[in-house]
Scaffold this active site. Structure first.
Site, PDB file in Angstrom:
ATOM      1  N   GLN A   1       0.969  -1.611   0.218  1.00  0.00           N
ATOM      2  CA  GLN A   1       0.331  -0.139   0.472  1.00  0.00           C
ATOM      3  C   GLN A   1       0.724   1.446  -0.121  1.00  0.00           C
ATOM      4  OE1 GLN A   1      -2.873  -1.925   3.007  1.00  0.00           O
ATOM      5  NE2 GLN A   1      -3.434  -0.236   2.889  1.00  0.00           N
TER       6      GLN A   1
ATOM      7  N   GLU B   1     -12.156   5.526   4.800  1.00  0.00           N
ATOM      8  CA  GLU B   1     -12.972   4.140   5.972  1.00  0.00           C
ATOM      9  C   GLU B   1     -13.973   4.923   6.782  1.00  0.00           C
ATOM     10  OE1 GLU B   1      -8.452   2.967   7.093  1.00  0.00           O
ATOM     11  OE2 GLU B   1      -9.012   5.355   7.096  1.00  0.00           O
TER      12      GLU B   1
ATOM     13  N   ARG C   1      -9.382  -1.050   7.710  1.00  0.00           N
ATOM     14  CA  ARG C   1     -10.367   0.639   8.218  1.00  0.00           C
ATOM     15  C   ARG C   1      -9.853   1.356   8.859  1.00  0.00           C
ATOM     16  NH1 ARG C   1     -13.958  -1.489   2.897  1.00  0.00           N
ATOM     17  NH2 ARG C   1     -14.268   1.340   1.978  1.00  0.00           N
ATOM     18  N   CYS C   2      -9.500   1.653   9.559  1.00  0.00           N
ATOM     19  CA  CYS C   2      -9.453   2.088  11.140  1.00  0.00           C
ATOM     20  C   CYS C   2      -9.285   3.442  10.965  1.00  0.00           C
ATOM     21  CB  CYS C   2      -8.282   1.382  12.282  1.00  0.00           C
ATOM     22  SG  CYS C   2      -6.895   1.754  12.460  1.00  0.00           S
TER      23      CYS C   2
END
Lengths: 292, 788, 170
Positions: free
Chosen positions: B224, B741, B371-372
């Protein structure tokens, strides 16, 4: 992820499959749908030296009603049960069961015979077959044998009373009588999972609405598929009112031997046997009365 | 000149350009890379959670046909590579040397000529372990008699506690709590946010290829953040950075799982250097769930001090954070608990104090993923849960209590009690829209009627504030690299453009949305602008895609780079049209002379002129690059409302409706945004009701494969309903905030609030996630409400 | 370990190979035949990323050995587009934004193809049941349902018969 090594042979007839089983003994495993076996091989939890592929045996997948019974060829895929109008119309309990096995893609290959022969207490068909009082037909070196389902599952997990070199070739389900009905309910955490608890209930009523036959089978609440005998017995001769249903449900719950695991505490599973037995009996009754 | 060019602006649901290859099965993922002579790696892993390694016997493995080499911790140690730095200032074992710290920890790396031979080789490595006492409970890890899990750093960290971190005003907060104890109300709540795993459908992996002749190392990698990974490889492996090329091709989902550097990557690099052949390592799902970066695992104690009428005053939070065996949490270095202190949320708290104690246990490392937004999921969960509890304790409607306490629109930019400056927001508008869309009043009436009949229905609200777009270089860095981002645009003579960005899509649609940003600035068609990323040899340096930062940071860089292109084009236009720049007007795709609209030049004509008739005082060509250091973070927000019906027989929770109103500022592509929301909501549903990684006393993992780790299917997932408000970010060049997110941040508590709401009249104040049927059933049974 | 000679028709082309008994069908397709559109996402037959069509049936190719495919007709995602024309499913996935990272997409489309063959006009519920053996982490399934509905409508309206799962491609 990657299986260990093994030899692979294809059987083109039942006789050949039996001969291969005789030849290789317990070093061999039957490969039917493979949807239970291949995952075990990939995790190296099973390590047979030989796989005997029976998928090419012709005329081993069929659904035929004759002689007062539904004959299910062992190689019949779950998807065929799921989509069969015969099954939906006359054996809805089998439809209930087939549509809950794993997921729709797995059902294209998973076989009814395999689901039973694997003798996994978490598989769905065993409970249903116990409830309807099915028979298993096996063929071996000594010929053909009909085994009542009550005598088919051994006392420990994943064991049947099939003799070495015997192949399960057919399952026979009694044809529905005038006022009969069954249902299978499966509680699962999500689609594709094994049951938290599953209950199959099948009843036959006489002209006065009294129960002449009742079979209740339980999924995944013990080391083996369980027939709740006392529960079924308690219904015989009685009308299936709420009191009778609840009594049977209590007895079914008492017949369960659930363990606590990631699918829930034992206490919950036992309570769900009770709840699902009530729901299955009510549905079976509605179907017996011609409803849905 | 050319045929009519179509202009597409922001706010258009332009169909995705990247689809063309994916729908044909022509995506190019790491496992699709196939090079001549390529070898395969497989990892030997520990079956013990805590043990000494007495011996690693590779002799049988080397005899397996096809096995070429087996790398052990000792081999790496000789090269100084047995340990590597983490993004949190700790060190992490690449291959275990003298002890293992968690089940499935990497112990040896087998290299073979095929996947199957590598697997056989791994099965043949014989490791002799001496088991040690295992610690899986972070509370127990802090007890004085707990075994020291990290003797390797005992000089600087003598216990299992990694850090104590705090922020806010302790004294003033305590004073407000004292006041509330006397004259107001204090609400306390303990919530556990379980360990979960991002589990993208594509697992992690790489193909490493070292060319001895050129000295160049190329690594195709599920990354990523390819540039950061390149820099880290250079530092860790001592390789010259200009001779490392990281290529992150198509990535099959990230969700934070593909931010850390895993031992498998390092081993593959070592293996390619030692064998001289390309080496592929692709983990399987069990390895992915059991050893790669997890998310959450926060034990939170929260307290709210409020006036008797429910006006909140102060917030106090203490968290015990389980980081596993190594502190490999991936967050900006100055924020060891990430952005957790956004936990005052959408509410106007005057004072707040937050403490986090992080601790080691015998579990896989990680903590920040799934996805925090850097711990915003945990923060938003705690505040939305406790606000609901406050409402129930006061007998107030949860929507009303929120409205009463929302930060008002006129208060923005708003400085929170924990020192975040929220850029813009209108929380009341979002909640009112959600209530209108879902029919809130009617639902409350229905709930009352049903309750009287013994039917259990619940309504849960979550009015979250997100914080994304990390971030201003002064405060935000990853491994020391400031968190700017970048875009480089080159317009060709015939009016087509190639743009390269420093972020890295894993499905977010950047090839389309970033083309739209440029298209809007230059009045071109997105078809005429191709966006590339992921190859560190060609893309400008960026910090990558995670924590919803791409649009806020690289999106800004892209807009500004496009404006630089337009500014140069304007100069060329002035030259060609023989007017001053001040005499020119712009309409999408064209400069024209004020008052003489027929006298103009299209962007395509200007592009050609840049190469063929360039003003003598300008450099030829038409390109620009922008590195953007954001002035602030951005604060998307939203209100979600969830309606549930409970089955009194089984405890099963049926989500009847889920209505999500999101505000991510300016929307580039509504279709893409909606898709992000659908996916994010599903990843919010998942931890609320299904997913959890747990450990038994021996440190064995439960939830280490997809049979036990319950990813929701199409049957568990509701039909999501979405709506929008738009409150642009005042500091972002196009007013966009980012959205990826938000739904995962906002959703779980809406669901938990709904279930608790269904049972609140029984005195239920909280149920920990995941909300399973048996947890609900137990409550029903205890209250005599279990039925058939 | 035994090696077996197999002959398998994939997307209309016959492939002949000598494979080990234990070679999984998905590995043979991806690594030996270089048809990499079919993906691997798990190791418990749960995710469906490896779904292809075998003799007309949607099949998780990670749970079948290559030897079992001998003599069979297979269709993979690479067989959907015919004569440079996208299949309505491919169109539908694009039009309805039913993919994000694209990794589950080939398997999802193959399952949907088989679904539409047996049920040309499925309801949302039937679609959700039909794809419940295929996991998606990105889309939340809403748009996938729409894509399948798009394809169902297009197939019913169209005079032409695009490639079908049962034919195995031409």
């Amino acid at each position: 992820m990657i299986p260990g090594s093994f030899d692979y042979v294809t059987a083109s007839s039942v006789a050949e499959a039996v001969a291969l089983l005789e030849q290789h003994g317990d070093e061999a495993k039957i490969l039917a749908g493979g949807q239970s076996l291949i995952p075990l091989l990939r995790f190296r939890l099973a390590g047979p030296s030989v796989l005997i592929d029976v998928n090419r045996i012709p005329d081993l997948d069929y659904l035929q009603e004759t002689d007062g019974a539904l004959h299910i060829g062992a190689l019949t895929r779950e998807a065929e049960l799921d989509s069969s109008s015969l099954i939906l119309a006359r054996y809805p309990i089998l439809h209930d069961t087939a549509k809950m096995v794993a997921d729709p893609v797995v059902r294209n290959w998973a076989t009814v015979g395999g689901n039973i022969a694997h003798a996994d207490p978490a598989n769905d068909h065993p409970a249903t077959m116990l409830a309807v009082g099915a028979q298993v037909v096996a063929r071996g070196p000594d010929g053909e044998r009909v085994i009542p389902i009550d005598e088919f599952f051994a006392d420990s997990s994943f064991e049947t009373t099939l003799r070495p070199s015997e192949l399960l070739v057919e399952i026979r389900v009694p044809a529905p009588e005038m006022h009969s009905g069954g249902a299978y309910f499966k509680l699962e955490r999500k689609v594709g999972d094994y049951a938290i608890v599953g209950v199959a209930a099948y009843i036959v009523l006489d002209a006065e609405d009294r129960v002449t036959y009742a079979g209740i089978g339980l999924t995944n609440v013990g080391a083996t598929p369980i027939k709740a005998r006392d529960a079924g017995q308690s219904l015989i001769g009685n009308v299936l009112d709420d009191a009778a249903i609840h009594r049977a449900a209590d007895l079914a719950a008492a017949a369960a031997h659930p363990t606590s695991d990631t699918r829930g505490p034992a206490e919950y599973k036992r309570a769900m046997v009770r709840t699902l037995t009530v729901r299955a009996l009510r549905k079976a009754l509605a179907r017996a009365h011609g409803g849905e | 000149m050319a045929a009519e060019v179509q202009h597409h602006g922001l706010g258009e649901s332009y169909k995705r350009k990247e689809d063309a290859r994916f729908i044909r099965g022509q995506g190019h993922y790491v496992d699709d890379v196939n090079l001549p002579g390529m070898l395969y790696g497989d990892i030997v892993r520990s079956p013990y959670a805590h043990a000494l390694i007495k011996n690693v016997d590779i002799s049988e493995a080397l005899k397996v046909p096809g096995v070429v080499a087996v790398i052990t911790g000792k081999d790496l140690d000789a090269a100084g590579l047995a340990w590597m730095p983490t993004l949190s200032g700790d060190t992490e074992a690449v291959l275990a040397l003298d002890r293992v710290h968690y089940v499935m920890q990497e112990v040896a790396f087998v290299v073979a000529t095929s996947r199957y031979a590598a697997a056989d080789g791994a099965a043949a490595v014989d490791v002799d372990y001496e088991p040690l006492k295992v610690v899986v409970d972070p509370h127990k890890a802090l007890l004085p008699d707990a075994p020291l899990l990290r003797p390797d750093k005992k000089d600087r960290q003598p216990t299992n506690q990694i850090y104590h971190w705090e922020t806010g005003d302790k004294a003033d907060t305590e004073a407000m709590f004292a006041e509330a104890e006397a004259n107001g109300i204090v609400v306390k709540q303990d919530v556990y946010v379980p360990r979960i795993h991002p589990a993208p459908i594509e697992t992690c992996g790489c193909v490493a290829q070292f060319d001895k002749a050129t000295g160049k190392l190329v690594v195709w990698m599920t990354s990523q953040a390819p540039h950061v990974h390149r820099t880290l490889f250079a530092i860790v492996a001592g390789l010259p950075e200009h001779r490392i090329r990281i290529i992150s091709p198509d990535v099959g989902g990230g969700f934070g799982n593909k931010v850390p550097i895993y031992p498998g990557y390092v081993c593959a690099v070592v293996a390619t250097i030692t064998t001289g052949k390309p080496v592929k390592w692709i983990e399987d799902r069990t390895e992915n769930l059991s050893s790669t970066g997890f998310g959450r695992d926060y034990y939170i104690h929260a307290e709210v001090a409020a006036d008797k009428d429910g006006t909140v005053k102060a917030l106090k939070v203490h968290t015990l954070a389980d980081h596993g065996a190594f502190d490999a949490a991936a967050q900006p270095t100055k924020f060891p608990a990430g952005l957790f202190h956004i936990c005052t949320g959408s509410y106007d708290f005057q004072k707040a104090f937050v403490e986090v104690d992080a601790v080691h246990t015998n579990k896989a490392p990680g903590g920040i993923a799934y996805r925090c937004s850097f711990r915003v999921t945990e923060a938003s969960y705690l505040i939305e849960r406790i606000m609901d509890t406050l409402a129930h304790d006061l007998g107030k409607d949860p929507a009303e209590l929120r409205m009463q306490n929302f930060i008002k629109p006129e208060a923005f930019p708003y400085r929170s009690a924990l020192n975040w400056t929220y850029d813009s927001g209108n929380y009341e508008a979002a909640l009112r829209l959600a209530m209108k869309d879902v029919g809130y009043e009617e639902l409350r009436r229905e709930q009352a009627e049903k309750r009287a009949r013994g039917e259990l229905m619940g309504i849960g609200i979550s009015s979250f504030t997100e914080i994304v777009g990390a971030g201003p270089g002064k405060h935000f860095d990853i491994a020391g690299i400031q968190m700017f981002d970048s875009c480089e645009i080159r317009v060709h003579p015939t009016g087509k453009a190639l743009a390269r960005i420093g972020v890295q899509t894993q499905g977010q649609g950047h090839e389309t949305t970033f083309a739209q940003i440029i298209a809007a600035e230059l009045g071109m068609s997105p078809d005429d602008i191709d966006v590339e990323h992921g190859d560190t040899d060609t893309a400008p340096y960026g910090l990558g895609t995670y924590a919803s930062r791409s649009t806020p940071v690289a999106g800004a860089a892209t807009a500004l780079a496009a404006r630089k292109v337009r500014d140069k084009a304007k100069k060329i236009a002035a030259y060609l049209l023989e007017v001053g720049e001040e005499d020119l007007e712009w309409e999408p795709g064209r400069f024209y002379v004020k008052g003489s609209p027929a006298k103009g030049k299209t962007i395509q004509e200007l592009a050609f002129a840049a190469y063929s008739n360039c003003p003598p005082y300008l450099e030829p060509g038409l390109e620009a690059v922008n590195y953007y250091d954001p002035p602030n973070l951005t604060y998307p927000f939203g209100s979600y409302i969830c309606v549930v019906d409970l089955d009194r027989g089984t405890g099963a929770v049926h989500i009847r409706r889920f209505l999500a109103v999101d505000d991510c500022g300016t929307i580039i592509n509504p279709m893409v945004v909606e898709g992000q929301i659908h996916g994010g909501l599903t990843q919010g549903l998942a931890p609320a009701m299904f997913e959890e990684i747990t450990y038994d006393e021996e440190g064995n993992i439960h939830g280490g494969n997809f049979q036990d780790y319950l990813i929701p299917t199409s049957m568990e997932t509701p039909h999501w309903e979405t709506d929008r408000t738009v409150t642009p970010s005042p500091h972002h060049p196009i007013g966009a905030k980012g959205v990826g997110e938000s739904p995962t941040v906002g959703a779980p508590q809406a669901i938990v609030n709904a279930v608790v709401d269904a049972l609140a009249h029984l005195g239920v104040r909280h149920i920990d996630m995941p909300i399973t049927p048996w947890k609900v059933w137990k409550i029903l049974e205890e209250h005599g409400l279990a039925a058939d | 370990m035994s090696k077996h000679h197999i002959s398998v028709t994939i997307n209309g082309t016959v492939y002949e190979s000598d494979v080990d008994s234990r070679t999984l069908l998905v590995h043979w397709i991806r690594d030996d035949l270089r048809l990499t559109g079919t993906h691997i996402g798990c190791d418990t037959t749960s995710c469906g990323a490896c779904t292809i069509i075998v003799d007309g049936k949607a099949t998780k190719s990670c749970t079948m050995f290559a030897v079992q495919a001998n003599g069979r007709q297979i269709m993979t995602v690479e067989g959907l587009e015919q004569n440079n024309k996208l299949h309505p499913l491919q169109e539908g996935f694009h039009e309805e934004h039913a993919l994000q990272c694209g990794f589950c997409t080939p398997g999802m489309m193959m399952t949907s193809l088989a679904l539409l063959e047996s049920n040309p006009n499925p309801t949302e519920e039937e679609i959700r049941i039909g794809i419940s053996g295929n996991l998606c982490r990105c889309t939340g399934y809403v748009n996938i349902v729409k894509a399948v509905q798009y394809a169902a409508n297009k197939l019913q309206a169209s005079e032409e018969v695009p490639v079908s799962a049962g034919q195995g491609g031409e």
